[in-house]
Motif scaffolding. Sequence first.
Motif, PDB file in Angstrom:
ATOM      1  N   GLU A 216      44.870  42.749  32.681  1.00  0.00           N
ATOM      2  CA  GLU A 216      45.456  41.585  32.025  1.00  0.00           C
ATOM      3  C   GLU A 216      44.627  41.267  30.783  1.00  0.00           C
ATOM      4  O   GLU A 216      43.572  41.856  30.566  1.00  0.00           O
ATOM      5  CB  GLU A 216      45.482  40.372  32.967  1.00  0.00           C
ATOM      6  CG  GLU A 216      46.401  40.538  34.165  1.00  0.00           C
ATOM      7  CD  GLU A 216      46.493  39.273  35.008  1.00  0.00           C
ATOM      8  OE1 GLU A 216      45.815  38.286  34.644  1.00  0.00           O
ATOM      9  OE2 GLU A 216      47.227  39.275  36.002  1.00  0.00           O
ATOM     10  N   GLY A 217      45.115  40.334  29.981  1.00  0.00           N
ATOM     11  CA  GLY A 217      44.373  39.943  28.795  1.00  0.00           C
ATOM     12  C   GLY A 217      44.980  40.523  27.534  1.00  0.00           C
ATOM     13  O   GLY A 217      46.151  40.903  27.505  1.00  0.00           O
TER      14      GLY A 217
ATOM     15  N   ARG B 251      40.655  41.958  31.293  1.00  0.00           N
ATOM     16  CA  ARG B 251      40.106  41.756  32.629  1.00  0.00           C
ATOM     17  C   ARG B 251      40.907  42.585  33.634  1.00  0.00           C
ATOM     18  O   ARG B 251      42.079  42.864  33.412  1.00  0.00           O
ATOM     19  CB  ARG B 251      40.137  40.276  33.016  1.00  0.00           C
ATOM     20  CG  ARG B 251      41.517  39.665  33.006  1.00  0.00           C
ATOM     21  CD  ARG B 251      41.476  38.140  33.161  1.00  0.00           C
ATOM     22  NE  ARG B 251      42.802  37.556  33.021  1.00  0.00           N
ATOM     23  CZ  ARG B 251      43.356  37.260  31.856  1.00  0.00           C
ATOM     24  NH1 ARG B 251      42.698  37.509  30.736  1.00  0.00           N
ATOM     25  NH2 ARG B 251      44.562  36.727  31.806  1.00  0.00           N
ATOM     26  N   ILE B 252      40.257  42.943  34.726  1.00  0.00           N
ATOM     27  CA  ILE B 252      40.913  43.665  35.813  1.00  0.00           C
ATOM     28  C   ILE B 252      41.130  42.688  36.956  1.00  0.00           C
ATOM     29  O   ILE B 252      40.206  41.994  37.375  1.00  0.00           O
ATOM     30  CB  ILE B 252      40.056  44.854  36.284  1.00  0.00           C
ATOM     31  CG1 ILE B 252      39.736  45.780  35.109  1.00  0.00           C
ATOM     32  CG2 ILE B 252      40.791  45.621  37.380  1.00  0.00           C
ATOM     33  CD1 ILE B 252      40.941  46.322  34.395  1.00  0.00           C
ATOM     34  N   VAL B 253      42.362  42.657  37.464  1.00  0.00           N
ATOM     35  CA  VAL B 253      42.740  41.688  38.486  1.00  0.00           C
ATOM     36  C   VAL B 253      43.251  42.410  39.724  1.00  0.00           C
ATOM     37  O   VAL B 253      43.979  43.403  39.621  1.00  0.00           O
ATOM     38  CB  VAL B 253      43.834  40.745  37.934  1.00  0.00           C
ATOM     39  CG1 VAL B 253      44.273  39.739  38.986  1.00  0.00           C
ATOM     40  CG2 VAL B 253      43.321  40.016  36.690  1.00  0.00           C
ATOM     41  N   ASP B 254      42.861  41.904  40.909  1.00  0.00           N
ATOM     42  CA  ASP B 254      43.342  42.535  42.139  1.00  0.00           C
ATOM     43  C   ASP B 254      44.653  41.906  42.584  1.00  0.00           C
ATOM     44  O   ASP B 254      45.189  41.002  41.926  1.00  0.00           O
ATOM     45  CB  ASP B 254      42.276  42.469  43.241  1.00  0.00           C
ATOM     46  CG  ASP B 254      41.968  41.053  43.699  1.00  0.00           C
ATOM     47  OD1 ASP B 254      42.773  40.140  43.436  1.00  0.00           O
ATOM     48  OD2 ASP B 254      40.912  40.868  44.336  1.00  0.00           O
TER      49      ASP B 254
ATOM     50  N   ASP C 216      39.660  38.085  39.614  1.00  0.00           N
ATOM     51  CA  ASP C 216      39.099  38.855  38.504  1.00  0.00           C
ATOM     52  C   ASP C 216      38.006  39.766  39.057  1.00  0.00           C
ATOM     53  O   ASP C 216      36.980  39.302  39.549  1.00  0.00           O
ATOM     54  CB  ASP C 216      38.505  37.907  37.462  1.00  0.00           C
ATOM     55  CG  ASP C 216      38.065  38.625  36.193  1.00  0.00           C
ATOM     56  OD1 ASP C 216      37.831  39.850  36.240  1.00  0.00           O
ATOM     57  OD2 ASP C 216      37.928  37.955  35.152  1.00  0.00           O
ATOM     58  N   VAL C 217      38.234  41.092  38.990  1.00  0.00           N
ATOM     59  CA  VAL C 217      37.266  42.052  39.531  1.00  0.00           C
ATOM     60  C   VAL C 217      36.726  42.950  38.421  1.00  0.00           C
ATOM     61  O   VAL C 217      36.300  44.076  38.672  1.00  0.00           O
ATOM     62  CB  VAL C 217      37.898  42.903  40.658  1.00  0.00           C
ATOM     63  CG1 VAL C 217      38.233  42.052  41.859  1.00  0.00           C
ATOM     64  CG2 VAL C 217      39.158  43.632  40.154  1.00  0.00           C
ATOM     65  N   THR C 218      36.725  42.437  37.203  1.00  0.00           N
ATOM     66  CA  THR C 218      36.247  43.201  36.055  1.00  0.00           C
ATOM     67  C   THR C 218      34.778  43.579  36.243  1.00  0.00           C
ATOM     68  O   THR C 218      33.963  42.752  36.633  1.00  0.00           O
ATOM     69  CB  THR C 218      36.385  42.378  34.759  1.00  0.00           C
ATOM     70  OG1 THR C 218      37.716  41.874  34.670  1.00  0.00           O
ATOM     71  CG2 THR C 218      36.065  43.233  33.548  1.00  0.00           C
TER      72      THR C 218
END
Length: 233
Positions: A153-154, A186-189, A194-196
């Motif tokens: 995302e982002g 950002r990385i999202v589960d 947020d699991v960035t």
Amino acid sequence: MKTYRSAVTILFLSAALLVGCSSGGEKANPSVPAYTSDADNSGGTAAAESASVDDYSSAEASASSTSATDGPLTAEGLSDPATEYTVLSIPDDLDELQQEALRAYIAYDRATWEGYRTEDGDLSAVEATTSGDALESYKKSYDEYMSAGQHAEGSFNNSVLRVDMYDEVIHPAAEVTACSDFRSIRIVDSSGNDVTKDGSKVLAAYSISLVRNDGKWTVTSWSRNTASKLCTQ
């Protein structure tokens, strides 16, 4: 002509491993989610992420990347507000072949970025713009994110610095130098967390290699320059 083993999947490739471009450093893939500092990676990225999976369909992603080859050859014309993919600048005075290569690179970068954003299993846009090691590496990274239930995302910003041509008469090839900005990604589960990974929000220089076969350009590899002074904004 310089050769690079692979290219586009920076953020995701690094997080699962996802960065990539330019000589003198790691090999990876630009335009995409995960990033691993100082690691050799290959993939496809074109690439960065933006909206959530629920916001965009695979059909929209495919149409969006295709439009990169149809719109006006300006930074704004190559950008895609719908997926928060922004081209900040492109070189001036490109000849026809350089313009073709630039459009192909942007189509690849947008397709890989959108792939990480949607994670819906449809890689048709990526497969249309990527080949060789870059494609195989991207698929591996993409599958790892999908298995983990993660997506990007982002917003993603990209500045194209150079488009260099090689063997223009017999076997046209190109090398695009770009600054890829992953600082707003950002990385999202699957639960929205947020699991960035630490160190993934970077501004990095990349070198992306493309070849032209039967009138069609595809990205074959990319590398990231860890010591480059080209990207300062």
